[in-house]
Design a protein around this motif. Structure first.
Motif, mmCIF file in Angstrom:
data_model
loop_
_atom_site.group_PDB
_atom_site.id
_atom_site.type_symbol
_atom_site.label_atom_id
_atom_site.label_comp_id
_atom_site.label_asym_id
_atom_site.label_seq_id
_atom_site.Cartn_x
_atom_site.Cartn_y
_atom_site.Cartn_z
ATOM 1 N N ASP A 86 -15.570 9.946 -14.226
ATOM 2 C CA ASP A 86 -16.494 10.859 -13.534
ATOM 3 C C ASP A 86 -16.074 12.314 -13.729
ATOM 4 O OD1 ASP A 86 -18.644 11.563 -11.921
ATOM 5 O OD2 ASP A 86 -17.430 11.531 -10.098
ATOM 6 N N LYS A 87 -14.773 12.588 -13.554
ATOM 7 C CA LYS A 87 -14.266 13.969 -13.663
ATOM 8 C C LYS A 87 -14.483 14.545 -15.053
ATOM 9 C CE LYS A 87 -11.895 15.411 -9.985
ATOM 10 N NZ LYS A 87 -10.804 15.956 -9.262
ATOM 11 N N CYS A 90 -18.076 15.299 -15.631
ATOM 12 C CA CYS A 90 -18.416 16.523 -14.909
ATOM 13 C C CYS A 90 -17.977 17.761 -15.665
ATOM 14 C CB CYS A 90 -17.770 16.506 -13.519
ATOM 15 S SG CYS A 90 -18.570 15.349 -12.412
ATOM 16 N N ARG A 93 -20.445 18.336 -18.381
ATOM 17 C CA ARG A 93 -21.744 18.796 -17.875
ATOM 18 C C ARG A 93 -21.675 20.256 -17.460
ATOM 19 N NH1 ARG A 93 -22.706 13.892 -13.995
ATOM 20 N NH2 ARG A 93 -23.910 12.480 -15.317
#
Lengths: 257, 338
Positions: A86-87, A90, A93
């Protein structure tokens, strides 16, 4: 320097399916740095889906998609693909700005807070530095007097310009626009397009899903026509809009122009 | 304008922004108003003068003097304090568990989401009174509570009877039960937030946790607050159930008194008046909390009662002066007024 070093986005046989429905059926395209690419096509042709794949809001089912030479959502190591955490997703993104058709501003925050949120929470900048830059960005999109306004108090055109400022606040290397003017009243479209035009002049790499053929003709470096999940035709905007080669492109343009 | 217009229409013309017209008569409103006044008068009369006649003496039934005598009696106030403590602690546990189980329920992990489903199913499906009694007798099932590695060595031992006092049992029972209801309220709140909000936050590079904390929950609050206020007020009164396990809260305290004095009705009135007072305070708090979380959703926040009062007074004064009404919703005079 290889060819892929100058590419902002590279897609090879990108597929995306929802259950048995295939939204993307093998997309091949390249977007060079500093270029403006417009994606056009009938609704349901997969334009928005492809755009959302670029910043991993949608997971690609097959094919290879990379941004700035790095795979989207995966890491390649010793011939194997590893899904990103997830990190890590992110962090990637954060370098890609996205502007939505329905603005998606955070309604519980003022214009200034909307723009400063990303730098403060994601880039861990100080509040004062982030707000200082947010002020400059809002000034740039012509909303210096709306800093304290909540989204519900602003017009659609103003909201969309704040959304652009919010994306720019992260200092992205690539901007994605998903039908940014489709939800606007006709007389408000011009202000938003002006902001996008000035971004393009500054050399921002942009991928724009749009129905604004005038904008595509004047601003885009390349134009891509999609239908039923594949790229049907691509080329120079002026030439393609004037005499499209493919039959499907021709019938689509005949309806919208 | 032509001069052929009938002269009678002149009076209906707007002059200087105001309109002069004969208002419609609302006969129904007057009748309804009169009925309400009559019923109110009957209520006041029965509360004040209802009495029994025995042995040639009129004794008032409501015994307001007894109510007054015990209203601020020490056991009653101590009971009130415990009622408020129970409410606050049980709601705190309930809200915390509610958020946790709501997030679990929305998890993509099937084990986690079904665990949450099971919890909600069990605690909503059994009577809270039974749960209260059950926790009070927890020592029957688990006389010794230990802290250690599961199926491994234990580090600390507690006797359930000393650790789980009736008050603790009450807090646990009410809190766990509330958690199940709050989980559904929070889940509804989270689901009410537009998907685009999550996408926009993710597109900025915010993690799942940040998105939940900064974007989704603050917006969900608008949907969560009103039923939570309702739950808090409900909890205040549900806490009286723990009187069955002898926790000296408000109801149990007045029960102790009337068991001795037989003044059942006045003592229950004492408890009811206190419950009403606390409920009123909670309602006021809820109003301001809702107002706070309406920020950004409503174009203009609803006026506070003070602002509304100011507006009424201002409107009344202007009517007296026969001026044009130009007052905004906050009671401030509009442009062109002194």
């Amino acid at each position: 320097m290889t060819a892929s070093d100058t590419l902002a986005v590279q897609a090879e046989g990108v597929r995306k399916s929802y259950g048995r429905f295939e939204a993307l059926r093998g997309i091949d395209l390249e977007v060079a740095r500093g270029q403006v690419t417009c994606l056009i096509g009938p609704s349901g042709s997969g334009k928005s889906t492809f755009l959302r794949c670029i910043n991993h809001l949608e997971k690609v089912t097959a094919g290879r998609l990379s941004v700035e030479g790095e795979l989207v959502g995966y890491r390649q190591h010793g011939g194997k693909l590893y899904e990103l955490r997830d990190k890590e997703v992110c962090a990637k993104r954060a370098k890609i700005g996205m502007v939505f058709q329905r603005f998606n501003l955070f309604p519980h925050m003022t214009a200034l807070e909307n723009v400063a949120l990303g730098p403060i929470r994601v880039k861990h900048e100080s509040k004062s530095a982030a707000e200082e830059r947010a002020r400059k960005l809002l000034d740039r999109v012509g909303l210096a007097d709306k800093l304290a306004g909540y989204p519900s108090q602003l017009s659609g055109g103003q909201q969309q310009r704040i959304a652009i400022a919010r994306a720019l606040a992260m200092e992205p290397s690539l901007m994605l626009f998903d039908e940014p003017t489709s939800a606007l009243d006709p007389e408000l479209v011009g202000d938003v397009l002006d902001v996008m035009r000035s971004l393009a002049e500054d050399g921002m790499t942009m991928i724009v899903v749009t129905h604004e053929m005038g904008f595509a003709r004047e601003v885009a470096d390349s134009l891509i026509f999609m239908d039923e999940g594949v790229v049907v035709e691509s080329g120079q905007p002026r030439e393609m809009l004037a005499n499209p080669k493919n039959e499907r492109t021709r019938s689509f343009l005949a309806k919208v122009l | 304008m032509t001069t052929s217009e009938p002269a009678g229409a002149q009076g209906a013309r707007p002059t200087g922004g105001g309109i002069t017209a004969v208002p419609v008569r609302h006969t129904g409103r007057w009748v309804a108003g009169a009925i309400v006044v009559l019923l109110a008068a009957m209520l006041v009369h029965t509360l004040a003068y209802s009495s029994t006649y025995r042995y040639g003496v009129h004794t008032p039934r409501y015994q307001w003097n007894v109510i007054g005598q015990y209203f601020t009696a020490r056991p009653v106030l101590l009971g009130l304090e415990i009622t408020i403590e129970l409410t606050v602690l049980a709601m705190a546990i309930g809200v915390f568990l509610g958020i946790a189980f709501a997030v679990m329920r929305l998890s993509t992990n099937p084990l986690v989401s079904s665990a949450s489903w099971l919890y909600i199913w069990f605690f909503r499906g059994t009577p809270v009174l039974v749960q209260v009694i059950f926790w009070n007798f927890i020592a029957y099932l688990y006389p010794k509570l230990t802290l250690g590695i599961p199926f491994g060595p234990a580090f600390l031992h507690f006797s359930a009877n000393t650790l789980v006092t009736p008050f603790v049992a009450g807090v646990i029972a009410l809190g766990l039960n509330e958690g199940a209801y709050m989980a559904e309220i929070v889940r509804a709140g989270i689901l009410s937030v537009d998907e685009g909000q999550t996408e926009a936050a993710h597109a900025l590079g915010m993690t799942h946790g940040q998105t939940l904390r900064r974007i989704v929950l603050p917006q969900a609050m608008r949907v969560i607050i009103p039923p939570t206020g309702n739950e808090t007020i409900s909890m205040l009164k549900t806490s009286s159930l723990v009187s069955v396990i002898s926790v000296a809260e408000l109801l149990f305290s007045v029960e102790l008194i009337y068991a001795r004095t037989y003044q059942i009705v006045p003592m229950l009135m004492v408890a009811c008046i206190w419950y009403l007072i606390v409920t009123t305070i909670l309602s006021i708090g809820q109003y301001y909390l809702e107002r706070h979380f309406a920020k950004g959703v409503l174009r203009e926040l609803p006026p506070t009662p003070y602002q509304r009062l100011r507006k009424r007074v201002a409107v009344f004064n202007l009517r007296q002066e026969n001026t044009i009404l130009q007052i905004d919703s906050l009671g401030r005079p509009g442009p062109g007024l002194p």
